[in-house]
Enzyme design. Structure first.
Site, PDB file in Angstrom:
ATOM      1  N   THR A 384       0.915  -1.144   0.000  1.00 45.39           N
ATOM      2  CA  THR A 384       0.000   0.000   0.000  1.00 45.39           C
ATOM      3  C   THR A 384       0.946   1.183   0.000  1.00 45.39           C
ATOM      4  OG1 THR A 384      -1.738  -1.210   1.152  1.00 45.39           O
ATOM      5  CG2 THR A 384      -1.692   1.147   1.561  1.00 45.39           C
ATOM      6  N   GLY A 476       1.377  -1.251   5.191  1.00 48.23           N
ATOM      7  CA  GLY A 476       1.784  -2.304   6.127  1.00 48.23           C
ATOM      8  C   GLY A 476       0.654  -3.226   6.564  1.00 48.23           C
TER       9      GLY A 476
HETATM   10  N1  GLY Z   1      -5.679  -3.610   1.456  1.00 46.85           N
HETATM   11  C1  GLY Z   1      -5.108  -3.254   2.682  1.00 46.85           C
HETATM   12  C2  GLY Z   1      -5.997  -2.414   3.528  1.00 46.85           C
HETATM   13  O1  GLY Z   1      -6.905  -1.791   3.010  1.00 46.85           O
HETATM   14  O2  GLY Z   1      -5.816  -2.348   4.704  1.00 46.85           O
END
Ligand code: GLY
Length: 575
Positions: A384, A476
């Site tokens: 992310t 993370g």
């Molecule tokens: N896809 C990771 C989150 O949205 O926490």
């Protein structure tokens, strides 16, 4: 001015650097209440910190041209889609928390959502078992993307420059190309086979990329140019929508033109709470970030963690016990607030949170089985990305955006020039069965048509004595929340500079599995031994890098200090 962090994880490979950081940390502990000298990039007026220098530069160029933080958000978000396709995106979604210079705060949810045809059992076989890979790889894993709706919403409501001016440098970057870094070569090499498996041998990423190569993205430039000309509807109702829906469906996915046409970003009330003299503003559901960080801070507030010593055994104990209890609630109760009733009044009530810590003692570890709710097992991921922006007027923007997995579903649409997310895996496909990050969801996060999947993203803004003080966030996975909490605590309680707070070694606990994970270096064996004697389990096998925090601190004289995480290519740029 630019401050480029050390590349890769070199921070953790260099004993001299580690020794210097320890010295700084010890100094920070000793003079906890003394004013902190900055060690990161300091600028007078404005700053952008993001995962790539190119994106931070473009954000700053927009601010220099008279744009505000919201214009810079649009530019930085889209520049990351060009320079950092690992997580930056047009085919994913995210969350923004903002604070205007007049003190108004708010949040935007441009999270992906489930297509209209989605059902609770769409990833299960006839026996009710989860079909491996169906929610993680390829077209079947794709949720309806929200990023273009998000940036248009921000621009329409709060931007000041014409869109053409904002998109111009982004399109130029896509055409001119981006130089491959050491980290990028490693990432592309690691995922190359999977990308080829899903996207075919004709894909742009078939060719091996080496450090110093320049990757040009003409298809992405064309898509962005069409969006610049035709607006938001180009992506959701126009030519791009038609091509995107056809591309996904030809590969067995679910997204239709109707799904795209129905997508809307949603303004949300952020989670706001006080910790001592801080006012912390963070992301509300469908992200779990704000609620969980609120619980953590309220649970530790009665203990003066600042007196325990930075990353001391006792400080780790206190935080671990708060993390344990907050994560126990997290997955049981949270989901898309437009679909499920979330008892926020109860979960965030001070009495409840104080009571949760009633059985905490410094003498020994609580066992996670003694802490009720759900059966959650969560693993970390860095797939992310986060960026922080402060402009000359004092507007602040904190944004976390994602494709979910590394390069999302690994499905790259060569015609349009971007990867598609695998965010459907953030739903609980089946209660009790973990997703790709080990998350075991509850009913609140089950799949329904048009529902948003639960997230951990925690874009956060902190006020001190009523004024803007910190802008912070990180990738993370489930470790996002604990990494953001530690960064705020490092700065506020242990008086570290912004850059030191970002660089400081981190640890993580999430209720289940009932062990602490530590980053590779920075935690002495004596601290770990102290924790073992108290009954804490430590995962010795997994010592991952935890988060890549990008943050900005406002100094008492109004200057800005960047914290760009040396765990990646993250860079602070400002003037
Ligand atoms: N896809 C990771 C989150 O949205 O926490």
């Amino acid at each position: 001015m630019i401050n480029t962090s050390m590349s890769g994880h070199s921070l953790f490979r260099r004993p001299l650097t580690i020794a210097v950081i320890f010295l700084l940390l010890i100094t920070g502990v000793q003079c906890r209440r003394a004013p902190t000298s900055p060690t990161g990039l300091v600028t007078e007026k404005a700053m952008v910190v993001s995962a790539r220098e190119e994106a931070s530069e473009i954000g700053i160029s927009i601010l220099r041209e008279g744009g505000n933080a919201f214009d810079a958000m649009v530019a930085t978000e889209l520049a990351l889609a060009v320079a950092y396709p690992y997580a930056g995106n047009l085919g994913g979604g995210g969350f923004m928390v903002y604070r205007k210079s007049n003190g108004d705060v708010g949040a935007l949810d441009y999270r992906e959502k489930a297509p209209l045809s989605a059902t609770a059992d769409m990833y299960l076989d006839s026996l009710g078992n989860v079909i491996p890979g169906k929610s993680t790889k390829g077209a079947t894993a794709v949720g309806v993307p929200g990023t273009i709706a998000g940036v248009f919403e921000v621009h329409e409501k709060m931007g000041s420059l014409p869109l053409e001016k904002i998109l111009e440098p982004v399109i130029a970057l896509a055409e001119k190309g981006v130089v491959v870094t050491d980290n990028q070569e490693n990432r592309l090499e690691r995922y190359r086979e999977q990308i080829i498996e899903i996207s075919g041998e004709e894909t742009f990423f078939y060719t091996k990329c080496r450090v110093g190569d320049t990757l040009k993205y003409p298809s992405l430039a064309n898509t962005l140019r069409r969006i610049m000309k035709n607006g938001r509807d180009e992506f959701y109702k126009g030519e791009t929508a038609k091509r995107l829906a056809a591309f996904i469906q030809e590969r067995g996915g679910y997204i239709t033109e109707e799904d795209l046409a129905k997508y809307e970003a949603v303004w949300r009330q952020p989670i706001i709470f006080n910790y001592k003299d801080l006012r912390i503003i963070s992301m509300s559901p469908p992200s779990s970030g704000g609620v969980t960080i609120n619980q953590i801070f309220k649970m530790i507030e009665p203990y003066d963690i600042g007196d325990l010593g930075h990353n001391s055994g006792e400080a780790i104990q206190l935080l671990t016990e708060a993390f344990r209890r907050a994560y126990a609630d997290r997955n049981y109760y949270l989901g898309d607030p437009d679909f499920v009733e979330i008892p926020l009044d109860f979960l965030l009530k001070e009495d409840y949170l104080r009571q949760r810590m009633d059985d905490f003692t410094f003498k020994k570890a609580t066992r996670s089985e003694a802490v009720s709710h759900g059966t959650v097992e969560i693993l970390e991921s860095n797939e992310t990305t986060h960026y922080s922006i402060v402009d000359e007027m004092g507007n602040a923007v904190s944004v976390t955006t994602t494709l979910n997995g590394a390069y999302g579903s690994k499905l790259y649409c060569d015609e349009l020039g971007f990867f598609l997310n695998n965010e459907m895996d953030d739903f609980s496909s089946k209660p009790g069965v973990p997703n790709m990050f080990g998350l075991i969801g509850a009913e609140a996060n089950s799949i329904e048509a048009e529902k948003r999947m639960l997230s951990s993203m925690t874009p956060t803004i902190v006020e001190k004595d009523g004024a803007l003080w910190l802008v912070v966030g990180t990738p993370g996975g489930s470790t996002i929340i604990t990494a953001v909490a530690q960064t705020i605590i490092n700065t506020y309680e242990f008086n570290l500079s912004m850059q030191q707070a970002v660089e400081a070694p981190r640890f993580h606990h999430q209720w289940l599995p009932d062990y602490i994970i530590f980053e590779p270096d920075g935690f002495p064996e004596s601290t770990k031994e102290f924790l073992r004697t108290k009954g804490y389990e430590i995962n010795e096998e997994r010592t991952p890098v935890i988060g890549k925090v990008d943050a900005i601190r406002i100094l008492p004289d109004g200057r800005k200090e960047g914290g760009a995480d040396p765990r990646g290519d993250d860079t602070a740029v400002g003037y």
